[in-house]
Design a protein around this motif. Structure first.
Motif, PDB file in Angstrom:
ATOM      1  N   GLY A  69       3.149  28.330   2.359  1.00  0.00           N
ATOM      2  CA  GLY A  69       3.669  29.502   1.659  1.00  0.00           C
ATOM      3  C   GLY A  69       3.888  29.319   0.182  1.00  0.00           C
ATOM      4  N   GLY A  70       3.382  28.249  -0.377  1.00  0.00           N
ATOM      5  CA  GLY A  70       3.506  28.044  -1.815  1.00  0.00           C
ATOM      6  C   GLY A  70       4.872  27.584  -2.267  1.00  0.00           C
ATOM      7  N   VAL A  71       5.570  26.840  -1.418  1.00  0.00           N
ATOM      8  CA  VAL A  71       6.895  26.334  -1.811  1.00  0.00           C
ATOM      9  C   VAL A  71       6.722  25.326  -2.940  1.00  0.00           C
ATOM     10  N   PRO A  72       7.720  25.166  -3.805  1.00  0.00           N
ATOM     11  CA  PRO A  72       7.623  24.193  -4.890  1.00  0.00           C
ATOM     12  C   PRO A  72       7.479  22.769  -4.340  1.00  0.00           C
ATOM     13  N   THR A  73       6.644  21.986  -4.995  1.00  0.00           N
ATOM     14  CA  THR A  73       6.453  20.593  -4.566  1.00  0.00           C
ATOM     15  C   THR A  73       7.415  19.706  -5.353  1.00  0.00           C
ATOM     16  N   ASP A  74       8.695  19.919  -5.092  1.00  0.00           N
ATOM     17  CA  ASP A  74       9.737  19.075  -5.672  1.00  0.00           C
ATOM     18  C   ASP A  74      10.195  18.137  -4.554  1.00  0.00           C
ATOM     19  N   VAL A  75       9.674  16.928  -4.566  1.00  0.00           N
ATOM     20  CA  VAL A  75       9.829  16.026  -3.431  1.00  0.00           C
ATOM     21  C   VAL A  75      10.234  14.641  -3.917  1.00  0.00           C
ATOM     22  N   ALA A  76      11.277  14.088  -3.300  1.00  0.00           N
ATOM     23  CA  ALA A  76      11.659  12.697  -3.534  1.00  0.00           C
ATOM     24  C   ALA A  76      10.997  11.849  -2.457  1.00  0.00           C
ATOM     25  N   VAL A  77      10.114  10.950  -2.865  1.00  0.00           N
ATOM     26  CA  VAL A  77       9.318  10.131  -1.947  1.00  0.00           C
ATOM     27  C   VAL A  77       9.807   8.686  -2.020  1.00  0.00           C
ATOM     28  N   GLU A  78      10.185   8.137  -0.879  1.00  0.00           N
ATOM     29  CA  GLU A  78      10.558   6.724  -0.807  1.00  0.00           C
ATOM     30  C   GLU A  78       9.588   6.012   0.125  1.00  0.00           C
ATOM     31  N   ILE A  79       8.943   4.968  -0.387  1.00  0.00           N
ATOM     32  CA  ILE A  79       7.976   4.203   0.402  1.00  0.00           C
ATOM     33  C   ILE A  79       8.563   2.843   0.730  1.00  0.00           C
ATOM     34  N   SER A  80       8.443   2.436   1.972  1.00  0.00           N
ATOM     35  CA  SER A  80       8.862   1.096   2.381  1.00  0.00           C
ATOM     36  C   SER A  80       7.770   0.486   3.258  1.00  0.00           C
ATOM     37  N   ILE A  81       7.764  -0.834   3.344  1.00  0.00           N
ATOM     38  CA  ILE A  81       6.780  -1.560   4.149  1.00  0.00           C
ATOM     39  C   ILE A  81       7.511  -2.612   4.959  1.00  0.00           C
ATOM     40  N   ASP A  82       7.416  -2.531   6.268  1.00  0.00           N
ATOM     41  CA  ASP A  82       8.095  -3.499   7.121  1.00  0.00           C
ATOM     42  C   ASP A  82       7.631  -4.916   6.791  1.00  0.00           C
ATOM     43  N   ASP A  83       8.565  -5.819   6.572  1.00  0.00           N
ATOM     44  CA  ASP A  83       8.297  -7.218   6.220  1.00  0.00           C
ATOM     45  C   ASP A  83       7.431  -7.344   4.973  1.00  0.00           C
ATOM     46  N   GLY A  84       7.517  -6.363   4.091  1.00  0.00           N
ATOM     47  CA  GLY A  84       6.726  -6.430   2.868  1.00  0.00           C
ATOM     48  C   GLY A  84       7.097  -7.610   1.991  1.00  0.00           C
ATOM     49  N   ALA A  85       8.391  -7.958   1.951  1.00  0.00           N
ATOM     50  CA  ALA A  85       8.813  -9.089   1.124  1.00  0.00           C
ATOM     51  C   ALA A  85       8.201 -10.390   1.630  1.00  0.00           C
ATOM     52  N   GLY A  86       8.128 -10.538   2.953  1.00  0.00           N
ATOM     53  CA  GLY A  86       7.521 -11.746   3.512  1.00  0.00           C
ATOM     54  C   GLY A  86       6.037 -11.812   3.227  1.00  0.00           C
ATOM     55  N   MET A  87       5.342 -10.700   3.400  1.00  0.00           N
ATOM     56  CA  MET A  87       3.903 -10.677   3.139  1.00  0.00           C
ATOM     57  C   MET A  87       3.601 -10.900   1.662  1.00  0.00           C
ATOM     58  N   ALA A  88       4.491 -10.433   0.782  1.00  0.00           N
ATOM     59  CA  ALA A  88       4.244 -10.543  -0.657  1.00  0.00           C
ATOM     60  C   ALA A  88       4.196 -11.986  -1.127  1.00  0.00           C
ATOM     61  N   ARG A  89       4.841 -12.887  -0.384  1.00  0.00           N
ATOM     62  CA  ARG A  89       4.803 -14.299  -0.783  1.00  0.00           C
ATOM     63  C   ARG A  89       3.397 -14.877  -0.714  1.00  0.00           C
ATOM     64  N   HIS A  90       2.502 -14.199   0.018  1.00  0.00           N
ATOM     65  CA  HIS A  90       1.114 -14.653   0.139  1.00  0.00           C
ATOM     66  C   HIS A  90       0.178 -13.897  -0.802  1.00  0.00           C
ATOM     67  N   THR A  91       0.756 -13.193  -1.767  1.00  0.00           N
ATOM     68  CA  THR A  91      -0.023 -12.432  -2.742  1.00  0.00           C
ATOM     69  C   THR A  91       0.294 -12.940  -4.147  1.00  0.00           C
ATOM     70  N   TRP A  92      -0.349 -12.326  -5.135  1.00  0.00           N
ATOM     71  CA  TRP A  92      -0.095 -12.650  -6.541  1.00  0.00           C
ATOM     72  C   TRP A  92       1.209 -12.038  -7.055  1.00  0.00           C
ATOM     73  N   ASN A  93       1.842 -11.164  -6.306  1.00  0.00           N
ATOM     74  CA  ASN A  93       2.963 -10.405  -6.853  1.00  0.00           C
ATOM     75  C   ASN A  93       4.038 -11.246  -7.534  1.00  0.00           C
ATOM     76  N   PRO A  94       4.522 -12.334  -6.905  1.00  0.00           N
ATOM     77  CA  PRO A  94       5.571 -13.101  -7.578  1.00  0.00           C
ATOM     78  C   PRO A  94       5.138 -13.636  -8.936  1.00  0.00           C
ATOM     79  N   ARG A  95       3.861 -13.996  -9.063  1.00  0.00           N
ATOM     80  CA  ARG A  95       3.384 -14.593 -10.311  1.00  0.00           C
ATOM     81  C   ARG A  95       3.317 -13.573 -11.434  1.00  0.00           C
ATOM     82  N   ILE A  96       2.988 -12.336 -11.133  1.00  0.00           N
ATOM     83  CA  ILE A  96       2.837 -11.337 -12.198  1.00  0.00           C
ATOM     84  C   ILE A  96       4.079 -10.466 -12.351  1.00  0.00           C
ATOM     85  N   GLY A  97       5.192 -10.941 -11.789  1.00  0.00           N
ATOM     86  CA  GLY A  97       6.462 -10.282 -12.050  1.00  0.00           C
ATOM     87  C   GLY A  97       6.782  -9.107 -11.158  1.00  0.00           C
TER      88      GLY A  97
END
Length: 371
Positions: A146-174
C-alpha cells in the motif's frame, strides 16, 4: 537450506552459493513483510543485482507487536567458505518517520574501528552493497503493502559470528567482535576466492589510511614472521596474500605506497618469476626448465642445468644450485621482482622480493628497484 533459481551447477560443475548480504536481504525482506501483514513469506523471493530473483527458506521467524525477526541459514554452495551454514538473523522495527532505512549490528556482526574501509569508524560492518540490496527490497515490500513509508530500523546478527570472525581477516583490518556482511552481487562463485581478494584490498586501504607506506605481501604465517623480523613492520602492514600475488600487485598499482615487499616460499615465488600471478599449486606448477634457464644466466654449466631441469621439486633445484655456488634464490627473487614491476605498470612503488625456505630461512633476495 537455501533454494532458488541459482540451483543449477555452474559451468565449472561446482554449485554457487549466496553471500551473507543476500541472506540478510532475504531475512530483512521477510521480517518487514511480516511486520506489515502479520504473515511471513516462506520461501521469500528477493531481487538481487544482475537480474537474479532467488528464493530463500526461513530457518527461524517471530513477530511480536512492533518487532519482527527472520533468519536464513547461509548456503555457500561448493565454496569452502568459513561462514557456510551460518544463521543470519534480521530484526526489523518501524523507524523514525522520514528516517529511511537505518542499520545496526547485533551479536556476531563486527564493528569498524579503523579508517580506510568503505564504512565510517564505529559503524557496523554491513557493507554498502548489502545495505543497498536490503533497502531496495524493503521499498518493494512497502510498495506492495500500500505504499507505506520505508522507515525501518534493521538489526543484523549472525549466530557465532564472533567465533567465525577469528578465521577471517576482520581482526587484522580493524573489524572487531564479529563478521562482515558482504556481497556486491549476492552470489558466491566457488573457489573464486573473492572474499580473500577483497580482504587484500581492504588491508591495503586500512594500512594506507593509517599512514603506512611500507607494506609486505606474504604467502603465509612463516613469511609474515620473516617480514616482521626483516623490516620491523607492524601487523597492519602485513598483507596475507596467500597465492594471490596478482591481487596485491594490481591493487597497489592503483593505490600505491612507497614500498612493497613480497616475502614468500621459494617455490611459490619461482612461479611469479615465471610470469604467473596465481601461485596456487593446483593452478600453476613449478617450471624446472625456467629455473634451469635462470641458473644458466647465473653461470651454471650444462651439467647443473640438466640437474635442475630433472629436479622433482623447486627446493631440490635450489639445493643443487647452492652446492655449485650458483645463487638461484637471488636469481628467482630478481626475476620475480622484474615481473612484479611490469604488473605495477609504472606506479611509483619501490618493490623488493625475499624468498624463504620452509623453516623461514632467507634463500634469496632482490635489490629494491623503482618500478
Amino acid at each position: 537450506m537455501v533454494g532458488g533459481r541459482q540451483g543449477q551447477l555452474a559451468s565449472s560443475g561446482l554449485r554457487p552459493g549466496w553471500t551473507t548480504g543476500a541472506c540478510a536481504t532475504a531475512a530483512a525482506t521477510a521480517a518487514w513483510e511480516a511486520l506489515l501483514t502479520g504473515e511471513f513469506p516462506d520461501p521469500v523471493e528477493v531481487d538481487l543485482p544482475q537480474g537474479r530473483r532467488p528464493s530463500f527458506a526461513l530457518t527461524v521467524e517471530d513477530v511480536s507487536g512492533d518487532v519482527a525477526m527472520a533468519g536464513v541459514t547461509k548456503d555457500a554452495g561448493d565454496d569452502p567458505d568459513v561462514t557456510h551454514a551460518a544463521l543470519v538473523r534480521v530484526t526489523v522495527r518501524r523507524g523514525r518517520p522520514g528516517g529511511g532505512v537505518t542499520f545496526t549490528g547485533g551479536p556476531g556482526v563486527g564493528r569498524v574501528t579503523l579508517p580506510g574501509l568503505p564504512l565510517a569508524v564505529g559503524e557496523p560492518a554491513i557493507n554498502p552493497g548489502p545495505r543497498r540490496m536490503i533497502t531496495e527490497n524493503l521499498r518493494a515490500v512497502s510498495l506492495r503493502c500500500g505504499g507505506v513509508p520505508t522507515d525501518v530500523a534493521v538489526e543484523i546478527s549472525i549466530d557465532d559470528g564472533a567465533g567465525m570472525a577469528r578465521h577471517t581477516w576482520n581482526p587484522r583490518i580493524g573489524i572487531v567482535d564479529g563478521l562482515s556482511v558482504l556481497g556486491t552481487t549476492g552470489v558466491v562463485v566457488p573457489y573464486s576466492c573473492s572474499a580473500w581478494i577483497d580482504s587484500i584490498r581492504r588491508g591495503v586501504d586500512v594500512a594506507r589510511a593509517a599512514g603506512l607506506q611500507h607494506l609486505a605481501g606474504c604467502t603465509g604465517s612463516t613469511s609474515e614472521r620473516v617480514a616482521t623480523e626483516l623490516f620491523g613492520l607492524p601487523t597492519l602492514a602485513l598483507l596475507d596474500m596467500g597465492d594471490f600475488a596478482g591481487a596485491v600487485l594490481k591493487y597497489v598499482s592503483r593505490h600505491p605506497v612507497e614500498r612493497l615487499s613480497l616475502v614468500g616460499g621459494f617455490a611459490k615465488l619461482s612461479k611469479l618469476a615465471n610470469g604467473h600471478l596465481d601461485l596456487h599449486s593446483h593452478r600453476t606448477s613449478i617450471d624446472t626448465a625456467h629455473l634451469s634457464a635462470l641458473a644458466r644466466d647465473g653461470g651454471a654449466g650444462e651439467e647443473l642445468q640438466r640437474g635442475i631441469r630433472g629436479s622433482t621439486t623447486a627446493m631440490a633445484a635450489l639445493q643443487l644450485a647452492a652446492a655449485a655456488g650458483v645463487p638461484l634464490g637471488d636469481l628467482v627473487a630478481l626475476a620475480a621482482r622484474d615481473h612484479a614491476v611490469t604488473v605495477l605498470r609504472g606506479a611509483p612503488v619501490d618493490i623488493d622480493v625475499t624468498c624463504i625456505d620452509r623453516a623461514g630461512a632467507v634463500v634469496g633476495t632482490s635489490d629494491s628497484g623503482r618500478s
